[in-house]
Scaffold this active site. Structure first.
Site, mmCIF file in Angstrom:
data_model
loop_
_atom_site.group_PDB
_atom_site.id
_atom_site.type_symbol
_atom_site.label_atom_id
_atom_site.label_comp_id
_atom_site.label_asym_id
_atom_site.label_seq_id
_atom_site.Cartn_x
_atom_site.Cartn_y
_atom_site.Cartn_z
ATOM 1 C CB CYS A 2 -0.858 0.039 1.253
ATOM 2 S SG CYS A 2 -1.865 -1.424 1.467
ATOM 3 N NE ARG A 27 4.435 1.984 -1.151
ATOM 4 C CZ ARG A 27 5.429 1.838 -0.277
ATOM 5 N NH1 ARG A 27 6.611 2.311 -0.563
ATOM 6 N NH2 ARG A 27 5.243 1.239 0.872
ATOM 7 C CD1 TRP A 75 -0.075 -5.550 -3.878
ATOM 8 C CD2 TRP A 75 0.115 -6.484 -1.863
ATOM 9 N NE1 TRP A 75 0.482 -6.799 -4.048
ATOM 10 C CE2 TRP A 75 0.608 -7.399 -2.826
ATOM 11 C CE3 TRP A 75 0.143 -6.865 -0.521
ATOM 12 C CZ2 TRP A 75 1.108 -8.653 -2.506
ATOM 13 C CZ3 TRP A 75 0.638 -8.121 -0.194
ATOM 14 C CH2 TRP A 75 1.117 -8.994 -1.181
ATOM 15 C CG ASN A 99 2.147 0.590 3.867
ATOM 16 O OD1 ASN A 99 1.956 -0.600 3.657
ATOM 17 N ND2 ASN A 99 3.329 1.165 3.725
ATOM 18 N N GLY A 100 0.322 -1.449 6.032
ATOM 19 C CA GLY A 100 0.863 -2.360 7.040
ATOM 20 C C GLY A 100 -0.173 -3.397 7.416
ATOM 21 C CD GLU A 479 17.525 -11.236 -10.667
ATOM 22 O OE1 GLU A 479 17.121 -11.879 -9.691
ATOM 23 O OE2 GLU A 479 17.006 -10.162 -11.015
ATOM 24 C CE LYS A 483 13.938 -9.425 -12.294
ATOM 25 N NZ LYS A 483 14.581 -8.948 -11.112
ATOM 26 C CD GLU A 486 10.148 -9.910 -10.739
ATOM 27 O OE1 GLU A 486 9.515 -9.453 -9.778
ATOM 28 O OE2 GLU A 486 11.375 -9.795 -10.830
ATOM 29 C CG HIS A 502 21.277 -35.893 -9.882
ATOM 30 N ND1 HIS A 502 21.803 -37.145 -9.683
ATOM 31 C CD2 HIS A 502 22.316 -35.120 -10.279
ATOM 32 C CE1 HIS A 502 23.104 -37.123 -9.916
ATOM 33 N NE2 HIS A 502 23.438 -35.893 -10.284
ATOM 34 C CE LYS A 601 11.355 -1.431 -7.109
ATOM 35 N NZ LYS A 601 12.145 -2.392 -7.903
HETATM 36 O O1 M6R Z 1 13.448 -3.917 -1.653
HETATM 37 P P1 M6R Z 1 14.120 -5.238 -1.571
HETATM 38 O O2 M6R Z 1 15.368 -5.312 -2.382
HETATM 39 O O3 M6R Z 1 14.373 -5.688 -0.161
HETATM 40 O O4 M6R Z 1 13.107 -6.274 -2.207
HETATM 41 C C1 M6R Z 1 13.368 -7.651 -2.211
HETATM 42 C C2 M6R Z 1 12.482 -8.372 -3.199
HETATM 43 O O5 M6R Z 1 11.143 -8.198 -2.865
HETATM 44 C C3 M6R Z 1 12.715 -7.894 -4.639
HETATM 45 O O6 M6R Z 1 14.045 -8.020 -5.024
HETATM 46 C C4 M6R Z 1 11.824 -8.701 -5.607
HETATM 47 O O7 M6R Z 1 12.247 -10.024 -5.660
HETATM 48 C C5 M6R Z 1 11.832 -8.044 -6.997
HETATM 49 N N1 M6R Z 1 10.488 -7.846 -7.455
HETATM 50 C C6 M6R Z 1 12.437 -8.883 -8.036
HETATM 51 O O8 M6R Z 1 12.459 -8.251 -9.265
#
Ligand code: M6R
Length: 606
Positions: A2, A27, A75, A99-100, A479, A483, A486, A502, A601
């Site tokens: 949020c 966010r 969110w 937010n929280g 990674e 990417k 997501e 395996h 985010k």
């Molecule tokens: O703000 P942060 O780097 O702590 O966030 C960690 C993860 O939530 C963040 O890297 C997430 O995996 C990304 N969406 C990946 O692209």
């Protein structure tokens, strides 16, 4: 997660709130709302969906005209995304955005129901609004203080009381909150981009500080209501840094920002050709005293930690353990005051990483944070902080923040290896020089965008994908796979190439795309053998390796060639095509690249 905003000034408040909320879209959210004082009454408009839906609703049903209000992007956590569950929530006298997560909301709700309160939504937030109403006897500050004594969990709250038509109250605990100050106007927001259009001056709000925006001014008080003196911060970047700058998506802009981001991050930490991390209090003596290093982070930041592990262990021969923060904090890790815990976070607000940091400090380990957002909770609480200078990263999919986190790990590894006597000064200087040449190499790799797009066009109909690699290439594969999934929503897995047979190789069928990363020359032939195994079972292989390597057609259909530097530094140029392939796959599938479904985010809940 949020986003909250609030405004008190002279401008059209509804417009300011919508503008500010747009800057928090990154966010992640599924509904939005605003509450604005109009002729002494609090008017609310909220709806499920994007901010554009809320804006249309306001235009259709009537703009709220006023100069004081609060706004929210939600969110969903408690209750599905819906008009009813959207914020603001309230009673006849109090309206709030949050937010929280309020962890004890059910107990409070049961208490309030007994007192005759009724609830419209399924949210935890509505209980806070009703509890404020319950305690409110004409003094908002007193009601807020009582509520803070009862609620448990994390919160940044923006609050308005019907009896005080030109005021916004706010408070935070474990969720971010800043206060912007301009000429005759003041703001609250979850993050600086929300206010940068109006002012670059802001205060960072600490745990349980209470903010009062009144008559265009901001007052900040401690939990007992005593005024607090705060340092006024100035954002060192402007609107342009938080805009797309001609690119169709933030993600593509941020991928292209990477050469500059690396330069800006490493240059101030190189002194006469040698890495120098003394700015954060990390001396050679201190570094060489650590017995173990732990890297704790989530998602992409954790993947940067995996690269860090390989590099530190190879060069400095110091054992490094990498943990997902949500696991680390509950596994009772064995830590001592001889250990260094490095927490990595773009936002500096990730709840699990923050808690892992607190746990590490409690047991006496030294803590170092690698963080992008200045003044964020993790940056403020760690013993030492090395900021990455990537500038604001808006796209949910992290790219430039990842690459600069890795760049910082190289500086740590070089300095640590030198401090431990594992490499000579000459070698340390040489490696540092090669690191400085990386931004130019990345510019070369970026020129292969069209080829990555072509490869993406071959992936869009895939149901499943594999990324494979060995050593550093395995860390990169993780990674690349994250990417892709997501933002393209294509299921993919990353595997250590030698581990495939395996079990996982049974998934390989005719035409299944396999992306093989092979930049570690010592392991090259072994990876080629693993690739041949999947090829023999029908896989369609995309091979990412050095440009000069010849790849036969019985090994791969497509090759992406990379400029050659020391193998240990290859992750920096090699991640770029993986990012571009993920980006173009999502674009070609017509997905919302910068705001992928279900993701936020900044993950401020555990
Ligand atoms: O703000 P942060 O780097 O702590 O966030 C960690 C993860 O939530 C963040 O890297 C997430 O995996 C990304 N969406 C990946 O692209």
């Amino acid at each position: 997660m949020c986003g909250i905003v609030g405004y008190v000034g002279k401008k059209d408040c509804t417009k300011v709130l919508l503008d500010s909320l747009k800057k928090l879209e990154y966010r992640g959210y599924d509904s939005a709302g605003v509450a604005v004082f109009e002729n002494g009454e609090i008017k609310i408009s909220k709806s499920k969906g994007r901010l554009a839906v809320l804006e249309q609703k306001l235009q259709k049903e009537g703009w709220i005209n006023g100069t004081c209000g609060i706004g929210h992007t939600r969110w969903a956590t408690h209750g599905e995304p819906s008009d009813i569950n959207s914020h603001p929530h309230g009673s006849a006298r109090v309206t709030i955005v949050h937010n929280g997560i309020i962890e004890n909301y059910q107990k409070i709700k049961a208490f309030l129901i007994k007192k005759g309160y009724t609830f419209e939504s399924e949210t935890d937030t509505e209980t806070v609004a009703k509890l404020l109403d319950y305690y409110y006897e004409g003094d908002p500050m007193a009601a807020i203080q009582k509520v803070l004594g009862e609620i448990e969990g994390s919160y940044a709250l923006g609050m308005m009381f019907k009896d005080f038509p030109n005021r916004v109250y706010a408070v935070r605990k474990d969720s971010p909150l800043i206060v912007g100050v301009g000429e005759d106007e003041a703001f609250i927001a979850s993050d600086v981009p929300a206010i940068i259009k109006y002012t670059r001056n802001y205060y960072l709000i600490d745990q349980d500080e209470i903010v009062v925006l009144d008559d265009g001014k901001a007052g900040i008080y401690d939990i007992h209501g005593m005024p607090v003196d705060k340092e006024l911060m100035t954002a060192d970047w402007d609107m342009e840094a938080a805009e797309k700058g001609g690119y169709p998506h933030f993600m593509l802009k941020e991928i292209n920002d990477q050469p500059t981001a690396i330069k800006t991050t490493i240059t101030p930490r190189i002194n006469e050709g040698m890495p120098d991390l003394s700015e954060c209090g990390m001396t050679l003596e201190k570094l060489s005293g650590y017995q173990n290093i732990f890297v704790v982070a989530c998602g992409t930041a954790m993947h940067a930690g995996l690269v860090g592990k390989y590099v530190i262990e190879q060069l400095a021969r110091v054992p490094v353990t990498v943990d997902v923060a949500s696991e680390f904090r509950y596994r009772n890790p064995i830590l001592s005051d001889k250990d260094l815990v490095i927490v990595v976070s773009q936002s500096g607000e990730t709840a699990d990483t923050l808690e892992a940091l607190r746990l590490s400090k409690n047991v006496g380990a030294d803590t170092l944070a690698i963080v992008n957002v200045k003044g964020s909770s993790i940056a403020r609480e760690a013993d030492m902080v090395l900021y990455t200078h990537a500038g604001p990263e808006i796209s949910v999919a992290s790219t430039k923040a990842y690459i600069v986190q890795i760049a910082v790990f190289y500086l740590i590894a070089f300095e640590l290896a030198f401090a431990k006597g594992a490499i000579s000064e000459e070698e340390c200087r040489r490696l540092t020089g090669v690191l400085q040449s990386v931004p130019d190499l990345i510019n070369v790799v970026l020129q292969q965008a069209e080829q990555c797009k072509y490869i993406a066009s071959k992936l869009i109909n895939a149901g499943n994908l594999l990324y494979i690699g060995r050593g550093l290439d395995y860390a990169l594969s993780m990674e690349g796979s994250l990417k892709l999934k997501e933002i393209s929503y294509i299921h993919s897995e990353s595997y250590a190439a030698g581990e495939l047979k395996h079990g996982t190789i049974s998934l390989v069928t005719e035409g299944m795309p396999v992306i093989a990363v092979a930049t570690q020359r010592e392991l090259f032939d072994k990876t080629v053998s693993n690739v041949k195994e999947v090829k023999a079972r029908g896989a369609s292989v995309i091979f990412v390796t050095h440009s000069y390597k010849t790849i036969e057609s019985d090994v791969a259909e497509y090759k992406i060639g990379l400029p050659t530097i020391d193998d240990i530094l290859m992750p920096l140029p090699a991640v770029v095509p993986l990012q571009l392939i993920a980006y173009y796959t999502a674009v070609l599938k017509g997905n919302d690249v910068d705001k992928p479904r279900n993701l936020a985010k900044s993950v401020t809940v555990e």
